[in-house]
Scaffold this active site. Structure first.
Site, PDB file in Angstrom:
ATOM      1  N   ARG A 137       0.931   9.615  18.796  1.00 29.87           N
ATOM      2  CA  ARG A 137       1.276   8.554  17.829  1.00 29.87           C
ATOM      3  C   ARG A 137       1.390   7.173  18.465  1.00 29.87           C
ATOM      4  O   ARG A 137       2.077   6.299  17.947  1.00 29.87           O
ATOM      5  CB  ARG A 137       2.573   8.896  17.086  1.00 29.87           C
ATOM      6  CG  ARG A 137       2.468  10.169  16.265  1.00 29.87           C
ATOM      7  CD  ARG A 137       3.653  10.335  15.326  1.00 29.87           C
ATOM      8  NE  ARG A 137       3.531  11.583  14.601  1.00 29.87           N
ATOM      9  CZ  ARG A 137       3.982  12.751  15.034  1.00 29.87           C
ATOM     10  NH1 ARG A 137       4.585  12.835  16.196  1.00 29.87           N
ATOM     11  NH2 ARG A 137       3.814  13.817  14.288  1.00 29.87           N
ATOM     12  N   LYS A 178      -7.518  -4.691  16.658  1.00 29.86           N
ATOM     13  CA  LYS A 178      -8.232  -3.840  15.706  1.00 29.86           C
ATOM     14  C   LYS A 178      -9.007  -2.787  16.475  1.00 29.86           C
ATOM     15  O   LYS A 178      -9.898  -3.111  17.269  1.00 29.86           O
ATOM     16  CB  LYS A 178      -9.226  -4.675  14.904  1.00 29.86           C
ATOM     17  CG  LYS A 178      -8.670  -5.338  13.670  1.00 29.86           C
ATOM     18  CD  LYS A 178      -9.840  -5.934  12.900  1.00 29.86           C
ATOM     19  CE  LYS A 178      -9.477  -6.464  11.565  1.00 29.86           C
ATOM     20  NZ  LYS A 178     -10.700  -6.910  10.854  1.00 29.86           N
ATOM     21  N   GLU A 229     -20.786 -14.399  18.898  1.00 29.93           N
ATOM     22  CA  GLU A 229     -19.371 -14.408  18.476  1.00 29.93           C
ATOM     23  C   GLU A 229     -18.628 -15.591  19.094  1.00 29.93           C
ATOM     24  O   GLU A 229     -17.698 -16.124  18.489  1.00 29.93           O
ATOM     25  CB  GLU A 229     -18.657 -13.103  18.864  1.00 29.93           C
ATOM     26  CG  GLU A 229     -19.037 -11.867  18.053  1.00 29.93           C
ATOM     27  CD  GLU A 229     -18.236 -11.681  16.737  1.00 29.93           C
ATOM     28  OE1 GLU A 229     -17.537 -12.613  16.297  1.00 29.93           O
ATOM     29  OE2 GLU A 229     -18.342 -10.582  16.153  1.00 29.93           O
ATOM     30  N   LYS A 271      -9.452 -16.935  18.621  1.00 34.35           N
ATOM     31  CA  LYS A 271      -9.146 -15.647  18.007  1.00 34.35           C
ATOM     32  C   LYS A 271      -7.650 -15.356  18.067  1.00 34.35           C
ATOM     33  O   LYS A 271      -7.059 -14.876  17.092  1.00 34.35           O
ATOM     34  CB  LYS A 271      -9.912 -14.524  18.696  1.00 34.35           C
ATOM     35  CG  LYS A 271      -9.540 -13.160  18.139  1.00 34.35           C
ATOM     36  CD  LYS A 271     -10.677 -12.281  17.853  1.00 34.35           C
ATOM     37  CE  LYS A 271     -10.248 -11.069  17.071  1.00 34.35           C
ATOM     38  NZ  LYS A 271     -11.248 -10.012  17.077  1.00 34.35           N
ATOM     39  N   GLU A 279      -4.402  -8.837   8.968  1.00 31.79           N
ATOM     40  CA  GLU A 279      -5.451  -9.276   8.048  1.00 31.79           C
ATOM     41  C   GLU A 279      -5.020  -9.257   6.590  1.00 31.79           C
ATOM     42  O   GLU A 279      -5.626  -8.621   5.738  1.00 31.79           O
ATOM     43  CB  GLU A 279      -6.745  -8.454   8.222  1.00 31.79           C
ATOM     44  CG  GLU A 279      -7.915  -9.115   7.522  1.00 31.79           C
ATOM     45  CD  GLU A 279      -9.279  -8.633   8.009  1.00 31.79           C
ATOM     46  OE1 GLU A 279      -9.360  -7.935   9.024  1.00 31.79           O
ATOM     47  OE2 GLU A 279     -10.258  -8.986   7.347  1.00 31.79           O
ATOM     48  N   ARG A 289      -6.681 -14.080   8.749  1.00 33.59           N
ATOM     49  CA  ARG A 289      -7.539 -13.372   9.700  1.00 33.59           C
ATOM     50  C   ARG A 289      -8.938 -13.101   9.153  1.00 33.59           C
ATOM     51  O   ARG A 289      -9.894 -12.938   9.910  1.00 33.59           O
ATOM     52  CB  ARG A 289      -6.857 -12.057  10.105  1.00 33.59           C
ATOM     53  CG  ARG A 289      -7.571 -11.351  11.231  1.00 33.59           C
ATOM     54  CD  ARG A 289      -6.696 -10.324  11.895  1.00 33.59           C
ATOM     55  NE  ARG A 289      -7.469  -9.571  12.865  1.00 33.59           N
ATOM     56  CZ  ARG A 289      -6.937  -8.823  13.812  1.00 33.59           C
ATOM     57  NH1 ARG A 289      -5.646  -8.715  13.920  1.00 33.59           N
ATOM     58  NH2 ARG A 289      -7.700  -8.177  14.666  1.00 33.59           N
ATOM     59  N   ASN A 338     -14.248 -13.101   9.881  1.00 32.95           N
ATOM     60  CA  ASN A 338     -15.385 -12.324   9.364  1.00 32.95           C
ATOM     61  C   ASN A 338     -16.564 -13.191   8.950  1.00 32.95           C
ATOM     62  O   ASN A 338     -17.478 -12.712   8.292  1.00 32.95           O
ATOM     63  CB  ASN A 338     -14.936 -11.464   8.182  1.00 32.95           C
ATOM     64  CG  ASN A 338     -14.042 -10.327   8.634  1.00 32.95           C
ATOM     65  OD1 ASN A 338     -14.257  -9.763   9.708  1.00 32.95           O
ATOM     66  ND2 ASN A 338     -13.050  -9.999   7.837  1.00 32.95           N
ATOM     67  N   HIS A 342     -20.002 -11.706   8.731  1.00 36.79           N
ATOM     68  CA  HIS A 342     -19.883 -10.252   8.886  1.00 36.79           C
ATOM     69  C   HIS A 342     -20.219  -9.454   7.626  1.00 36.79           C
ATOM     70  O   HIS A 342     -20.534  -8.270   7.721  1.00 36.79           O
ATOM     71  CB  HIS A 342     -18.492  -9.873   9.394  1.00 36.79           C
ATOM     72  CG  HIS A 342     -18.305 -10.135  10.865  1.00 36.79           C
ATOM     73  ND1 HIS A 342     -18.455 -11.393  11.424  1.00 36.79           N
ATOM     74  CD2 HIS A 342     -18.011  -9.303  11.901  1.00 36.79           C
ATOM     75  CE1 HIS A 342     -18.237 -11.318  12.737  1.00 36.79           C
ATOM     76  NE2 HIS A 342     -17.969 -10.056  13.048  1.00 36.79           N
ATOM     77  N   HIS A 348     -22.623  -6.777   8.822  1.00 35.13           N
ATOM     78  CA  HIS A 348     -22.340  -5.337   8.849  1.00 35.13           C
ATOM     79  C   HIS A 348     -23.349  -4.560   8.018  1.00 35.13           C
ATOM     80  O   HIS A 348     -23.787  -3.474   8.404  1.00 35.13           O
ATOM     81  CB  HIS A 348     -20.923  -5.053   8.310  1.00 35.13           C
ATOM     82  CG  HIS A 348     -19.855  -5.232   9.341  1.00 35.13           C
ATOM     83  ND1 HIS A 348     -18.524  -5.366   9.021  1.00 35.13           N
ATOM     84  CD2 HIS A 348     -19.914  -5.288  10.695  1.00 35.13           C
ATOM     85  CE1 HIS A 348     -17.809  -5.499  10.123  1.00 35.13           C
ATOM     86  NE2 HIS A 348     -18.625  -5.458  11.153  1.00 35.13           N
ATOM     87  N   HIS A 397     -24.850  -6.196  17.106  1.00 41.20           N
ATOM     88  CA  HIS A 397     -23.833  -6.813  16.251  1.00 41.20           C
ATOM     89  C   HIS A 397     -23.952  -8.341  16.250  1.00 41.20           C
ATOM     90  O   HIS A 397     -23.966  -8.976  15.193  1.00 41.20           O
ATOM     91  CB  HIS A 397     -22.441  -6.384  16.710  1.00 41.20           C
ATOM     92  CG  HIS A 397     -21.320  -6.988  15.906  1.00 41.20           C
ATOM     93  ND1 HIS A 397     -21.102  -6.666  14.592  1.00 41.20           N
ATOM     94  CD2 HIS A 397     -20.391  -7.925  16.233  1.00 41.20           C
ATOM     95  CE1 HIS A 397     -20.073  -7.373  14.135  1.00 41.20           C
ATOM     96  NE2 HIS A 397     -19.630  -8.143  15.107  1.00 41.20           N
TER      97      HIS A 397
END
Lengths: 364, 364
Positions: free
Chosen positions: A123, A144, A186, A228, A238, A242, A246, A249, A253, A266
């Site tokens: 965990r 993330k 990026e 960032k 997010e 945040r 994107n 993106h 994506h 990417h």
């Protein structure tokens, strides 16, 4: 060595950027109070392992850390639940406990996979990022982590902040040119969303960055990580701000999914997406200059600015509908208002995006 | 209807306990501000589905919720990464988004599996527990969710708190007697660690509890949930105090693993473990009465108090070494100091535990 802190209260952590700083790994681990008693697991991939693993393990062991390693196949397909299970097997065999840490040595795939392993093993145990790509300046900051599902990218994951990020420029010098360009995509994005002066700097220093000049690269990574980290500090999970990260993106994506992960890198996919967002900005009444500057910059860096014509528009749109950026049926879209400033729009229709996709096919 | 709140700051949530309260499901969902626009996914298992699923779905739909269901095979083997992937497939097909919730309708297996799905789908969506077993009074409170790895139980998971827990006594009335007894084992545990008066009450009301008297059962579940929520509120992420909930679990988990999950029910395994801990207390100089009361109570409830002799001591000890309760090589053990009070000891040697295991085999 440049240093900056991602400010997240008790989850704050430092990012170190510099040439040759891998040599300081045990000192930096000590500063983060990582345990020498509990085993460490270094996770890397089959491309990075031959280049850097032996040295990392030797440095850790020489510094008195009890380190074991685990190598996954290189490539996006390793971001899977089955590789996660494999890492947990290694962690159990190595005897990791709650005071242990997992060290991600690699690019975004390794960071996301090993990070999710650290987030979920017992965990949640501690986690360190040692990025070996330029692109990972983005994925290694912000916590993330995720694996893919056959139907959707990054859909199974967590927010799990590392203890530190160690970015040694020397590890980037062996990157193939295509990876360098895609990674810089990026970096440029962080200028486009937040910092017009840095966008200009990227325009002025294209040659230096593409040739991996250490001083220029160190500065660019520092600014990229800094933008960032400012954004992430203000909105860790997010909820709102945040989302600006994107930019490019939504289309990006979808292109990655439809082209098959790997055909378009990417960074390549999002450079096309950012040109699309700039085109959309024009339709929302913002200056045409945004599109010109964006497209011009990506062309200068040798990045794609149009959608490969063989990719089917319906498939691209359908991939987008599965994306996480749709909230209660409404489409959330990041649109540049000027260079260095974006807005989060929630009124973008599917039809408008389809038009942009068509535009980007052949005439982007 | 009894109600209590698990106090965890912005993650606080209510537990509702009562007979027939499933009828109030949509009102309770509204109170938790669950979305009617975003789809809900109800996860249950093949044993619970024929008993309760149709009614839950009908109630939700009549209340205007967009609910879909997903049924996993009953049993501990469903706590796997492959079932997690299956739930994510259902979630994607049903179009769940970030405002969606996953509803766990079932016992501990369903709660842990569906809870981990909710914790990791899109990096975390909302989650509701509707327990259908007595044992789940324990697992549904506190936010520990996980799946198993072939080598270790609950080793891949998260802390993810539900929005609410809805405990309808009526759903428990079809439980087979063995499940009833095993579930009451955790109820008794909450008395042994925190509340001597409640331990006495359990001794006085054995018949009522075993025959599922709704008033007695509602009270016992309320106290059980209350003790657990007090402990969890003070230590959400098991840094210290929360460990006391593991009374009986060090030996218990090992027995479950060695017997093969399912041969010994969880509640049965920990009743043996609690007798072992009481025996250990005697060796640490605490009153013999602890052992007498503990053993007497479990015997009265028809629960096992000794280790099946065919289980190999070495295998039990080896299973324990893989358990999460070992920190940096030191063994952490929960020992009763008197009825209603335990301590967390870090000085228990493997040899002492082995002696207890031997004692519990045949002469517990």
């Amino acid at each position: 060595m440049r240093e900056l802190t991602v400010e997240l209260g008790e989850r704050s952590y430092p990012i170190y950027i510099g040439q040759g700083i891998l040599n300081d790994i045990t000192a930096l681990f000590d500063r983060a109070k990582l345990s020498r008693k509990s085993p460490l697991l270094v996770v890397t991939d089959s491309e990075v392992a031959p280049l850097h693993l032996e040295r990392v393990m030797a440095l850790l062991r020489a510094g008195g850390f009890n380190a074991t390693s685990c190598v996954v196949p290189a490539g996006e397909t390793s971001k899977s639940l089955s590789q996660l299970e494999g890492i947990v097997t290694s962690a159990l065999q190595a005897g990791l406990d709650r005071s242990s840490a997992i060290v991600a040595l690699g690019g975004g795939v390794v960071g996301d996979l090993a990070g999710f392993a650290a987030a979920s093993f017992m965990r949640g145990i501690r986690f360190v990022q040692i990025p070996t790509t330029i692109l990972a300046h983005d994925s290694s900051v912000g916590g993330k982590v995720a694996v893919n599902h056959p139907m959707a990218k990054n859909i199974i994951g967590a927010f799990h902040q590392p203890e530190l990020v160690l970015f040694d420029i020397d590890l980037l010098l062996t990157l193939p040119p295509r990876q360098v360009k895609a990674g810089l995509s990026e970096v440029i994005k962080h200028g486009l969303i937040w910092d017009a002066a840095f966008t200009q700097w990227c325009d002025d220093n294209t040659e230096k960055l593409l040739s991996l000049d250490p001083e220029a690269l160190g500065y660019a990574l520092y600014i990229g990580c800094k933008v960032k980290s400012i954004v992430v500090s203000q909105d860790e999970r997010e909820n709102d701000l945040r989302a600006i990260l994107n930019l490019g993106h939504t289309i990006g994506h979808a292109l990655e999914a439809v082209a098959g992960y790997g055909e378009l890198l990417h960074g390549e996919a999002i450079s096309i997406g950012m040109v699309g967002a700039a085109k959309l900005a024009q339709q929302f009444g913002y200056s045409e200059e945004i599109h010109e500057v964006t497209k011009g910059l990506f062309l200068k860096y040798g990045l794609p600015v149009s959608i490969p014509p063989h990719l089917d528009t319906d498939s691209i749109m359908s991939a987008m509908m599965h994306d996480k950026k749709f909230k209660e049926g409404t489409m959330v879209y990041i649109i540049p208002m000027e260079i260095g400033k974006v807005e989060i729009r929630k009124d973008v229709t599917v039809e408008q995006v389809r038009q942009i996709v068509e535009l980007l096919k052949g005439r982007g």
